[in-house]
Design a protein around this motif. Structure first.
Motif, PDB file in Angstrom:
ATOM      1  N   HIS A 153       0.841  -1.197   0.000  1.00  0.00           N
ATOM      2  CA  HIS A 153       0.000   0.000   0.000  1.00  0.00           C
ATOM      3  C   HIS A 153       0.879   1.251   0.000  1.00  0.00           C
ATOM      4  O   HIS A 153       0.640   2.191  -0.756  1.00  0.00           O
ATOM      5  CB  HIS A 153      -0.931  -0.014   1.213  1.00  0.00           C
ATOM      6  CG  HIS A 153      -1.791   1.195   1.331  1.00  0.00           C
ATOM      7  ND1 HIS A 153      -2.871   1.417   0.511  1.00  0.00           N
ATOM      8  CD2 HIS A 153      -1.715   2.251   2.157  1.00  0.00           C
ATOM      9  CE1 HIS A 153      -3.418   2.570   0.835  1.00  0.00           C
ATOM     10  NE2 HIS A 153      -2.740   3.100   1.828  1.00  0.00           N
ATOM     11  N   LEU A 154       1.912   1.264   0.835  1.00  0.00           N
ATOM     12  CA  LEU A 154       2.833   2.389   0.897  1.00  0.00           C
ATOM     13  C   LEU A 154       3.572   2.569  -0.434  1.00  0.00           C
ATOM     14  O   LEU A 154       3.682   3.683  -0.948  1.00  0.00           O
ATOM     15  CB  LEU A 154       3.839   2.193   2.030  1.00  0.00           C
ATOM     16  CG  LEU A 154       4.919   3.257   2.178  1.00  0.00           C
ATOM     17  CD1 LEU A 154       4.292   4.620   2.480  1.00  0.00           C
ATOM     18  CD2 LEU A 154       5.906   2.854   3.250  1.00  0.00           C
ATOM     19  N   ARG A 171       2.617   1.677  -3.437  1.00  0.00           N
ATOM     20  CA  ARG A 171       1.683   2.177  -4.456  1.00  0.00           C
ATOM     21  C   ARG A 171       1.432   3.668  -4.287  1.00  0.00           C
ATOM     22  O   ARG A 171       1.284   4.400  -5.265  1.00  0.00           O
ATOM     23  CB  ARG A 171       0.364   1.406  -4.400  1.00  0.00           C
ATOM     24  CG  ARG A 171       0.422   0.056  -5.086  1.00  0.00           C
ATOM     25  CD  ARG A 171      -0.961  -0.550  -5.258  1.00  0.00           C
ATOM     26  NE  ARG A 171      -1.612  -0.815  -3.985  1.00  0.00           N
ATOM     27  CZ  ARG A 171      -1.470  -1.934  -3.276  1.00  0.00           C
ATOM     28  NH1 ARG A 171      -0.673  -2.885  -3.705  1.00  0.00           N
ATOM     29  NH2 ARG A 171      -2.102  -2.090  -2.138  1.00  0.00           N
ATOM     30  N   ARG A 172       1.365   4.144  -3.065  1.00  0.00           N
ATOM     31  CA  ARG A 172       1.133   5.582  -2.816  1.00  0.00           C
ATOM     32  C   ARG A 172       2.351   6.415  -3.167  1.00  0.00           C
ATOM     33  O   ARG A 172       2.222   7.563  -3.579  1.00  0.00           O
ATOM     34  CB  ARG A 172       0.744   5.805  -1.364  1.00  0.00           C
ATOM     35  CG  ARG A 172      -0.634   5.207  -1.050  1.00  0.00           C
ATOM     36  CD  ARG A 172      -1.139   5.651   0.244  1.00  0.00           C
ATOM     37  NE  ARG A 172      -1.376   7.102   0.183  1.00  0.00           N
ATOM     38  CZ  ARG A 172      -1.946   7.776   1.152  1.00  0.00           C
ATOM     39  NH1 ARG A 172      -2.333   7.162   2.237  1.00  0.00           N
ATOM     40  NH2 ARG A 172      -2.120   9.069   1.053  1.00  0.00           N
ATOM     41  N   LEU A 173       3.541   5.867  -3.000  1.00  0.00           N
ATOM     42  CA  LEU A 173       4.763   6.627  -3.232  1.00  0.00           C
ATOM     43  C   LEU A 173       5.306   6.519  -4.653  1.00  0.00           C
ATOM     44  O   LEU A 173       6.183   7.290  -5.033  1.00  0.00           O
ATOM     45  CB  LEU A 173       5.852   6.182  -2.250  1.00  0.00           C
ATOM     46  CG  LEU A 173       5.578   6.475  -0.781  1.00  0.00           C
ATOM     47  CD1 LEU A 173       6.685   5.901   0.082  1.00  0.00           C
ATOM     48  CD2 LEU A 173       5.432   7.967  -0.554  1.00  0.00           C
ATOM     49  N   ASP A 222       4.282   7.426  -7.514  1.00  0.00           N
ATOM     50  CA  ASP A 222       4.132   8.594  -8.373  1.00  0.00           C
ATOM     51  C   ASP A 222       4.759   9.871  -7.802  1.00  0.00           C
ATOM     52  O   ASP A 222       4.687  10.915  -8.432  1.00  0.00           O
ATOM     53  CB  ASP A 222       2.650   8.856  -8.662  1.00  0.00           C
ATOM     54  CG  ASP A 222       2.042   7.747  -9.506  1.00  0.00           C
ATOM     55  OD1 ASP A 222       2.761   7.184 -10.346  1.00  0.00           O
ATOM     56  OD2 ASP A 222       0.855   7.449  -9.314  1.00  0.00           O
ATOM     57  N   VAL A 223       5.361   9.776  -6.635  1.00  0.00           N
ATOM     58  CA  VAL A 223       5.984  10.955  -6.026  1.00  0.00           C
ATOM     59  C   VAL A 223       7.263  11.273  -6.782  1.00  0.00           C
ATOM     60  O   VAL A 223       8.099  10.400  -7.004  1.00  0.00           O
ATOM     61  CB  VAL A 223       6.293  10.718  -4.529  1.00  0.00           C
ATOM     62  CG1 VAL A 223       7.100  11.864  -3.949  1.00  0.00           C
ATOM     63  CG2 VAL A 223       5.007  10.511  -3.758  1.00  0.00           C
TER      64      VAL A 223
END
Length: 54
Positions: A16-17, A19-21, A23-24
């Protein structure tokens, strides 16, 4: 290298982490903010208040 095995809920939380990061995008450019409730992009109490009542 991780101290604990990433299994079960830990693996789910890690993915989950990731996937969130994914695109940063980091850069060396200075950070800046733009207040969208004011034409000039600068925060004022008046612009905040007007945004609340509208």
């Amino acid at each position: 290298q991780f101290r604990r095995a990433l299994v079960g809920e830990r693996w789910t939380a890690w993915m989950h982490l990731v996937r969130r990061l994914i695109d940063v995008q980091l850069s060396d450019q200075p950070n800046w903010t733009h207040w969208k409730l004011a034409r000039n992009g600068i925060f004022t109490v008046k612009s905040f208040y007007m945004g609340l009542i509208n």
